[in-house]
Design a protein around this motif. Structure first.
Motif, PDB file in Angstrom:
ATOM      1  N   UNK A 169    -102.631 -24.318 -67.380  1.00  0.00           N
ATOM      2  CA  UNK A 169    -102.899 -25.613 -67.994  1.00  0.00           C
ATOM      3  C   UNK A 169    -101.649 -26.500 -68.014  1.00  0.00           C
ATOM      4  N   UNK A 170    -100.508 -25.914 -68.331  1.00  0.00           N
ATOM      5  CA  UNK A 170     -99.264 -26.680 -68.470  1.00  0.00           C
ATOM      6  C   UNK A 170     -98.707 -27.143 -67.135  1.00  0.00           C
ATOM      7  N   UNK A 171     -99.000 -26.432 -66.056  1.00  0.00           N
ATOM      8  CA  UNK A 171     -98.417 -26.764 -64.748  1.00  0.00           C
ATOM      9  C   UNK A 171     -99.463 -27.303 -63.773  1.00  0.00           C
ATOM     10  N   UNK A 172    -100.643 -27.642 -64.294  1.00  0.00           N
ATOM     11  CA  UNK A 172    -101.759 -28.028 -63.420  1.00  0.00           C
ATOM     12  C   UNK A 172    -101.496 -29.282 -62.588  1.00  0.00           C
ATOM     13  N   UNK A 173    -100.532 -30.088 -62.992  1.00  0.00           N
ATOM     14  CA  UNK A 173    -100.231 -31.316 -62.256  1.00  0.00           C
ATOM     15  C   UNK A 173     -99.134 -31.137 -61.225  1.00  0.00           C
ATOM     16  N   UNK A 174     -98.743 -29.908 -60.984  1.00  0.00           N
ATOM     17  CA  UNK A 174     -97.717 -29.625 -59.987  1.00  0.00           C
ATOM     18  C   UNK A 174     -98.149 -28.453 -59.117  1.00  0.00           C
ATOM     19  N   UNK A 175     -97.345 -28.168 -58.099  1.00  0.00           N
ATOM     20  CA  UNK A 175     -97.655 -27.051 -57.201  1.00  0.00           C
ATOM     21  C   UNK A 175     -97.598 -25.716 -57.939  1.00  0.00           C
ATOM     22  N   UNK A 176     -96.873 -25.681 -59.051  1.00  0.00           N
ATOM     23  CA  UNK A 176     -96.812 -24.451 -59.848  1.00  0.00           C
ATOM     24  C   UNK A 176     -98.168 -24.095 -60.444  1.00  0.00           C
ATOM     25  N   UNK A 177     -99.027 -25.094 -60.596  1.00  0.00           N
ATOM     26  CA  UNK A 177    -100.368 -24.819 -61.083  1.00  0.00           C
ATOM     27  C   UNK A 177    -101.125 -23.910 -60.128  1.00  0.00           C
ATOM     28  N   UNK A 178    -100.943 -24.124 -58.824  1.00  0.00           N
ATOM     29  CA  UNK A 178    -101.565 -23.257 -57.821  1.00  0.00           C
ATOM     30  C   UNK A 178    -101.010 -21.838 -57.923  1.00  0.00           C
ATOM     31  N   UNK A 179     -99.692 -21.753 -58.071  1.00  0.00           N
ATOM     32  CA  UNK A 179     -99.038 -20.449 -58.168  1.00  0.00           C
ATOM     33  C   UNK A 179     -99.575 -19.658 -59.351  1.00  0.00           C
ATOM     34  N   UNK A 180     -99.590 -20.277 -60.529  1.00  0.00           N
ATOM     35  CA  UNK A 180    -100.036 -19.574 -61.733  1.00  0.00           C
ATOM     36  C   UNK A 180    -101.537 -19.286 -61.706  1.00  0.00           C
ATOM     37  N   UNK A 181    -102.288 -20.118 -60.995  1.00  0.00           N
ATOM     38  CA  UNK A 181    -103.723 -19.852 -60.851  1.00  0.00           C
ATOM     39  C   UNK A 181    -103.961 -18.550 -60.094  1.00  0.00           C
ATOM     40  N   UNK A 182    -103.193 -18.331 -59.033  1.00  0.00           N
ATOM     41  CA  UNK A 182    -103.342 -17.102 -58.256  1.00  0.00           C
ATOM     42  C   UNK A 182    -102.785 -15.892 -59.014  1.00  0.00           C
ATOM     43  N   UNK A 183    -101.716 -16.116 -59.778  1.00  0.00           N
ATOM     44  CA  UNK A 183    -101.192 -15.029 -60.610  1.00  0.00           C
ATOM     45  C   UNK A 183    -102.250 -14.625 -61.633  1.00  0.00           C
ATOM     46  N   UNK A 184    -102.892 -15.615 -62.239  1.00  0.00           N
ATOM     47  CA  UNK A 184    -103.950 -15.344 -63.216  1.00  0.00           C
ATOM     48  C   UNK A 184    -105.114 -14.597 -62.573  1.00  0.00           C
ATOM     49  N   UNK A 185    -105.536 -15.052 -61.392  1.00  0.00           N
ATOM     50  CA  UNK A 185    -106.645 -14.392 -60.684  1.00  0.00           C
ATOM     51  C   UNK A 185    -106.278 -12.955 -60.336  1.00  0.00           C
ATOM     52  N   UNK A 186    -105.049 -12.754 -59.875  1.00  0.00           N
ATOM     53  CA  UNK A 186    -104.597 -11.406 -59.552  1.00  0.00           C
ATOM     54  C   UNK A 186    -104.530 -10.515 -60.777  1.00  0.00           C
TER      55      UNK A 186
END
Length: 219
Positions: A67-84
């Protein structure tokens, strides 16, 4: 002139909404696929059940990071970390069902996918406003949190069917609410939308699997 400008704005909004929908479902598909890959690897390595406290910290912590990084490329990174992370958590559960009755997992995934598609398609086609579900979802979040805390002191297994059914209803409501927010223009960030829908899909799948397992005699 005014009508032309209004039509232009509406057209631009429709294009933007379609873009958010497209990116959301692409991101959702990638997240589900990555979670499945992590689960497969974890099962192959024989990784056991995660400590529940670590799971809770990881779930809410990583959700917050997305949620906090959703407006940057880090949002993609943390989304995949969360999914994993979710894939890692459910690996032992899937491993158990695959060892006992593999068909149950297939049934649960098919039913989850069909339910998700039906709810999403209905909301997109009808453009129904499900924003009124927000109050229900907030209350449900605290109810689920209370059930989790209570489970540390009371054996909740006799209520497993009722709890799973309740979570299935909540997951369906979350799908309707989030899809409605995208379709009606209230949600512009596809990373946030995909993460919410991924959580909905995960909750729906794991509880449908549990219900099929219970009624199939594999508790």
């Amino acid at each position: 002139m005014a009508l032309t400008a209004l039509a232009h704005v509406s057209g631009q909004q429709a294009i933007e909404i379609n873009g958010v929908l497209r990116n959301t479902y692409i991101m959702l598909g990638l997240s589900i696929g990555f979670a499945a890959l992590v689960s497969y690897v974890a099962m192959a390595l024989g990784i056991g059940m995660m400590n529940f406290f670590i799971y809770l910290i990881g779930f809410f912590g990583l959700s917050y990071a997305v949620q906090k990084t959703a407006n940057s490329v880090w949002g993609l990174f943390w989304s995949f970390v969360f999914a994993g992370f979710i894939g890692l958590f459910i690996a032992p559960i899937l491993g158990f069902y695959l060892a006992v009755q593999p068909w149950l997992v297939v049934q649960a995934f098919a039913l989850t996918s069909a339910t998700f598609f039906a709810l999403s398609a209905y909301t997109i086609v009808r453009r129904t406003d499900f924003s009124w579900l927000s109050s229900f979802l907030v209350v449900s979040f605290f109810v689920i949190l209370g059930i989790i805390l209570l489970s540390f002191f009371v054996n909740m297994s006799p209520f497993a069917i009722v709890i799973s059914m309740f979570v299935v209803v909540v997951a369906c409501a979350l799908i309707l609410w989030q899809t409605s927010a995208i379709v009606l223009g209230g949600e512009r960030n596809y990373i946030v939308a995909a993460n919410q829908l991924f959580v909905s899909f995960y909750l729906l799948f794991i509880n449908i699997l549990q219900l099929i397992g219970i009624f199939g005699g594999d508790d």
